[in-house]
Design a protein around this motif. Sequence first.
Motif, PDB file in Angstrom:
ATOM      1  N   ILE A 132       0.836  -1.203   0.000  1.00  0.00           N
ATOM      2  CA  ILE A 132       0.000   0.000   0.000  1.00  0.00           C
ATOM      3  C   ILE A 132       0.876   1.260   0.000  1.00  0.00           C
ATOM      4  O   ILE A 132       0.561   2.245  -0.672  1.00  0.00           O
ATOM      5  N   ASP A 133       2.002   1.181   0.711  1.00  0.00           N
ATOM      6  CA  ASP A 133       2.974   2.289   0.662  1.00  0.00           C
ATOM      7  C   ASP A 133       3.333   2.613  -0.776  1.00  0.00           C
ATOM      8  O   ASP A 133       3.358   3.768  -1.178  1.00  0.00           O
ATOM      9  N   LYS A 134       3.629   1.577  -1.532  1.00  0.00           N
ATOM     10  CA  LYS A 134       4.054   1.778  -2.920  1.00  0.00           C
ATOM     11  C   LYS A 134       2.944   2.437  -3.727  1.00  0.00           C
ATOM     12  O   LYS A 134       3.194   3.303  -4.553  1.00  0.00           O
ATOM     13  N   LEU A 135       1.707   2.005  -3.482  1.00  0.00           N
ATOM     14  CA  LEU A 135       0.583   2.629  -4.191  1.00  0.00           C
ATOM     15  C   LEU A 135       0.480   4.096  -3.820  1.00  0.00           C
ATOM     16  O   LEU A 135       0.280   4.961  -4.669  1.00  0.00           O
ATOM     17  N   GLU A 136       0.644   4.350  -2.509  1.00  0.00           N
ATOM     18  CA  GLU A 136       0.540   5.737  -2.037  1.00  0.00           C
ATOM     19  C   GLU A 136       1.644   6.598  -2.632  1.00  0.00           C
ATOM     20  O   GLU A 136       1.472   7.791  -2.861  1.00  0.00           O
ATOM     21  N   GLN A 137       2.786   5.944  -2.861  1.00  0.00           N
ATOM     22  CA  GLN A 137       3.894   6.709  -3.449  1.00  0.00           C
ATOM     23  C   GLN A 137       3.708   6.883  -4.954  1.00  0.00           C
ATOM     24  O   GLN A 137       4.540   7.484  -5.620  1.00  0.00           O
ATOM     25  N   GLY A 138       2.638   6.334  -5.486  1.00  0.00           N
ATOM     26  CA  GLY A 138       2.322   6.589  -6.891  1.00  0.00           C
ATOM     27  C   GLY A 138       2.676   5.480  -7.853  1.00  0.00           C
ATOM     28  O   GLY A 138       2.506   5.640  -9.057  1.00  0.00           O
ATOM     29  N   GLN A 139       3.181   4.330  -7.326  1.00  0.00           N
ATOM     30  CA  GLN A 139       3.452   3.225  -8.266  1.00  0.00           C
ATOM     31  C   GLN A 139       2.140   2.768  -8.874  1.00  0.00           C
ATOM     32  O   GLN A 139       1.144   2.617  -8.168  1.00  0.00           O
ATOM     33  N   ARG A 140       2.143   2.537 -10.133  1.00  0.00           N
ATOM     34  CA  ARG A 140       0.912   2.248 -10.861  1.00  0.00           C
ATOM     35  C   ARG A 140       0.478   0.785 -10.691  1.00  0.00           C
ATOM     36  O   ARG A 140      -0.690   0.478 -10.568  1.00  0.00           O
ATOM     37  N   ARG A 141       1.467  -0.106 -10.679  1.00  0.00           N
ATOM     38  CA  ARG A 141       1.127  -1.534 -10.577  1.00  0.00           C
ATOM     39  C   ARG A 141       1.990  -2.231  -9.544  1.00  0.00           C
ATOM     40  O   ARG A 141       3.213  -2.268  -9.681  1.00  0.00           O
ATOM     41  N   VAL A 142       1.347  -2.778  -8.553  1.00  0.00           N
ATOM     42  CA  VAL A 142       2.063  -3.372  -7.429  1.00  0.00           C
ATOM     43  C   VAL A 142       1.584  -4.810  -7.257  1.00  0.00           C
ATOM     44  O   VAL A 142       0.380  -5.067  -7.314  1.00  0.00           O
ATOM     45  N   THR A 143       2.542  -5.736  -7.039  1.00  0.00           N
ATOM     46  CA  THR A 143       2.118  -7.129  -6.867  1.00  0.00           C
ATOM     47  C   THR A 143       2.730  -7.761  -5.613  1.00  0.00           C
ATOM     48  O   THR A 143       3.861  -7.444  -5.223  1.00  0.00           O
ATOM     49  N   GLY A 144       1.986  -8.662  -5.022  1.00  0.00           N
ATOM     50  CA  GLY A 144       2.476  -9.527  -3.950  1.00  0.00           C
ATOM     51  C   GLY A 144       2.092 -10.941  -4.346  1.00  0.00           C
ATOM     52  O   GLY A 144       0.944 -11.344  -4.116  1.00  0.00           O
ATOM     53  N   LEU A 145       3.005 -11.659  -4.956  1.00  0.00           N
ATOM     54  CA  LEU A 145       2.624 -12.968  -5.507  1.00  0.00           C
ATOM     55  C   LEU A 145       3.534 -14.108  -5.064  1.00  0.00           C
ATOM     56  O   LEU A 145       3.406 -15.221  -5.548  1.00  0.00           O
ATOM     57  N   GLU A 146       4.472 -13.825  -4.140  1.00  0.00           N
ATOM     58  CA  GLU A 146       5.351 -14.897  -3.668  1.00  0.00           C
ATOM     59  C   GLU A 146       4.496 -15.881  -2.862  1.00  0.00           C
ATOM     60  O   GLU A 146       3.632 -15.475  -2.092  1.00  0.00           O
ATOM     61  N   LEU A 147       4.786 -17.151  -3.058  1.00  0.00           N
ATOM     62  CA  LEU A 147       3.959 -18.164  -2.401  1.00  0.00           C
ATOM     63  C   LEU A 147       4.699 -18.858  -1.264  1.00  0.00           C
ATOM     64  O   LEU A 147       4.122 -19.221  -0.249  1.00  0.00           O
ATOM     65  N   GLU A 148       6.015 -19.037  -1.463  1.00  0.00           N
ATOM     66  CA  GLU A 148       6.804 -19.753  -0.453  1.00  0.00           C
ATOM     67  C   GLU A 148       7.094 -18.810   0.694  1.00  0.00           C
ATOM     68  O   GLU A 148       7.916 -17.908   0.574  1.00  0.00           O
ATOM     69  N   THR A 149       6.405 -18.969   1.781  1.00  0.00           N
ATOM     70  CA  THR A 149       6.629 -18.083   2.920  1.00  0.00           C
ATOM     71  C   THR A 149       6.472 -18.870   4.211  1.00  0.00           C
ATOM     72  O   THR A 149       5.785 -19.890   4.238  1.00  0.00           O
ATOM     73  N   GLU A 150       7.129 -18.378   5.255  1.00  0.00           N
ATOM     74  CA  GLU A 150       6.930 -19.002   6.567  1.00  0.00           C
ATOM     75  C   GLU A 150       6.120 -18.078   7.452  1.00  0.00           C
ATOM     76  O   GLU A 150       5.854 -18.373   8.612  1.00  0.00           O
ATOM     77  N   ASP A 151       5.761 -16.893   6.904  1.00  0.00           N
ATOM     78  CA  ASP A 151       5.098 -15.883   7.736  1.00  0.00           C
ATOM     79  C   ASP A 151       3.594 -16.069   7.776  1.00  0.00           C
ATOM     80  O   ASP A 151       2.974 -16.465   6.799  1.00  0.00           O
ATOM     81  N   CYS A 152       3.025 -15.725   8.934  1.00  0.00           N
ATOM     82  CA  CYS A 152       1.581 -15.629   9.049  1.00  0.00           C
ATOM     83  C   CYS A 152       1.224 -14.154   8.986  1.00  0.00           C
ATOM     84  O   CYS A 152       2.071 -13.287   9.190  1.00  0.00           O
ATOM     85  N   PHE A 153      -0.030 -13.871   8.722  1.00  0.00           N
ATOM     86  CA  PHE A 153      -0.490 -12.486   8.592  1.00  0.00           C
ATOM     87  C   PHE A 153      -0.863 -11.973   9.985  1.00  0.00           C
ATOM     88  O   PHE A 153      -1.918 -12.316  10.512  1.00  0.00           O
ATOM     89  N   GLU A 154       0.027 -11.212  10.586  1.00  0.00           N
ATOM     90  CA  GLU A 154      -0.219 -10.647  11.923  1.00  0.00           C
ATOM     91  C   GLU A 154      -0.562  -9.180  11.749  1.00  0.00           C
ATOM     92  O   GLU A 154       0.097  -8.475  10.985  1.00  0.00           O
TER      93      GLU A 154
END
Length: 475
Positions: A132-154
């Motif tokens: 969202i930071d990137k969007l706020e900074q004006g980036q037009r297209r932002v993706t989060g598509l990495e699948l291999e992660t050990e993190d949970c959404f806290e």
Amino acid sequence: MDDVAASQEASLPPGLAPGTGKTFYIETFGCQMNVHDSEKVAGVLLTRGYRPVESHEEAELVLYNTCSIREKAAQKVFSRLGALRKGYRGSSKIVGVLGCVAQQEGEEIFERAPQVGLVCGSASYPRIAELIDKLEQGQRRVTGLELETEDCFETELTRRDNPFRAYLTIIEGCDKECSYCVVPMTRGPERSRPSGRVLEEVKRLAGEGYSEIQLLGQTVNSYRDPSPARLSFAELLVRVAETRGVRRVRFTTSHPLDFGPEIVQAIESHPAICNQIHLPVQCGSNRILAAMRRTYTREEYLEKIDCIRSSKRNISVSTDIIVGFCGETEEDFAQTLDLIERVGYSQMFSFKYSVRPKTAAGGWVDSVPEEEKSRRLTLLQERQRQIQLAAHQDLIGREFEVLVEAFHPKLGQSAGRTTCNRTINFAGRPEWTGSYLKVRVTAAGPNSLVGEREDGNFQPLEPASNAPGEDCHGS
Ligand code: 5AD
Ligand code: SF4
């Protein structure tokens, strides 16, 4: 990166400059996991100063949290995006696609729907603030598509949409490999949250007045505590139930492979753990179960049901079933009909098999014609309707404790839920919502019950008490 931000600052939509009152709207499709993910994403946005609005028209940031479990569900978001495209050509509105369709379709979404600025799968939610930071900074297209992660959404904050029931994800992703299912591809590998963190959150929620806690996971009972406490799922259930102020605990969805007697013992050991288990069987035929790669046979599944049925608590069991999977014959289907008869499910969610890309079965022949799938589904649902109606009729005259969840002013009725997850409608009052009442069943339909409140037992909700939940007799 800073340069990009600076050069695009001028083109930032006024509402999305950091620190101003930005507005957002989020629409959720699919399962409870998605509903809860949206609550957490909304929490992240609230922390950043965003304000929720009631419609996509008013919002500067529009998010769709999507589901791709069946083709129809996946199509929904594209029809939404099509509608937006017409209305917002050239507007500064930012549109984001989150969840399973985002993960599955990836950057192709930008091609299909050029107004989309954010594509983010659930495994990347831990990075959502950064995106969202990137969007706020004006980036037009932002993706989060990495699948291999050990993190949970806290999240620091979660916006909870139900004032009495709090959802709480304890395990994300899925390591099972059912041949028909997209979830392992869209949600990534299994990762459990440390038990201490779960219990802290439960304590806080109970203190805030949420008396029902619903533990979530695609395979909730595959929970593996990553912390030194090493609590098993059954131990965690009991610890949640013991938390002061918690009056009901539910958990969904359980996978038969990881389901053992210790879960039934946990339910028996604490009245706050509800008499309800959602245990998807998917099919009653061993041939098809093997093709589905469900990792159990019909006989093994029925043994688990026997274990539940031999409990001193009357535990209701619900299920999911897929009809018309690749190669399913009339005889296979007859086995499914026979199985639902034997088990006597309290509720069934049933679906026609839908071919999903990138799954193992996606490359197999979808051999059962659509009309035949429909025929089997109708037959199955009709049989289940009769089973539920008969079971509900047996409950007439019995008394249950319900958590009153809603009041319908037009009907003058309150709706409450029993520990077994049955709905009872009864003449009610708005102020009863959120309290626990005793209700006697007076009539039964296949999907819900009608009842009347027993006099003199109105109990306003007191988050600080840990009153035992009522057993669901005879269900
Ligand atoms: N087609 C039809 N139903 C499916 N489900 C999962 N994948 C598919 C598919 N490809 C059903 C299963 C699962 C539920 C959430 O959705 O029954 O338990
Ligand atoms: Fe899909 Fe099977 Fe995992 Fe359930 S257990 S989410 S059906 S792969």
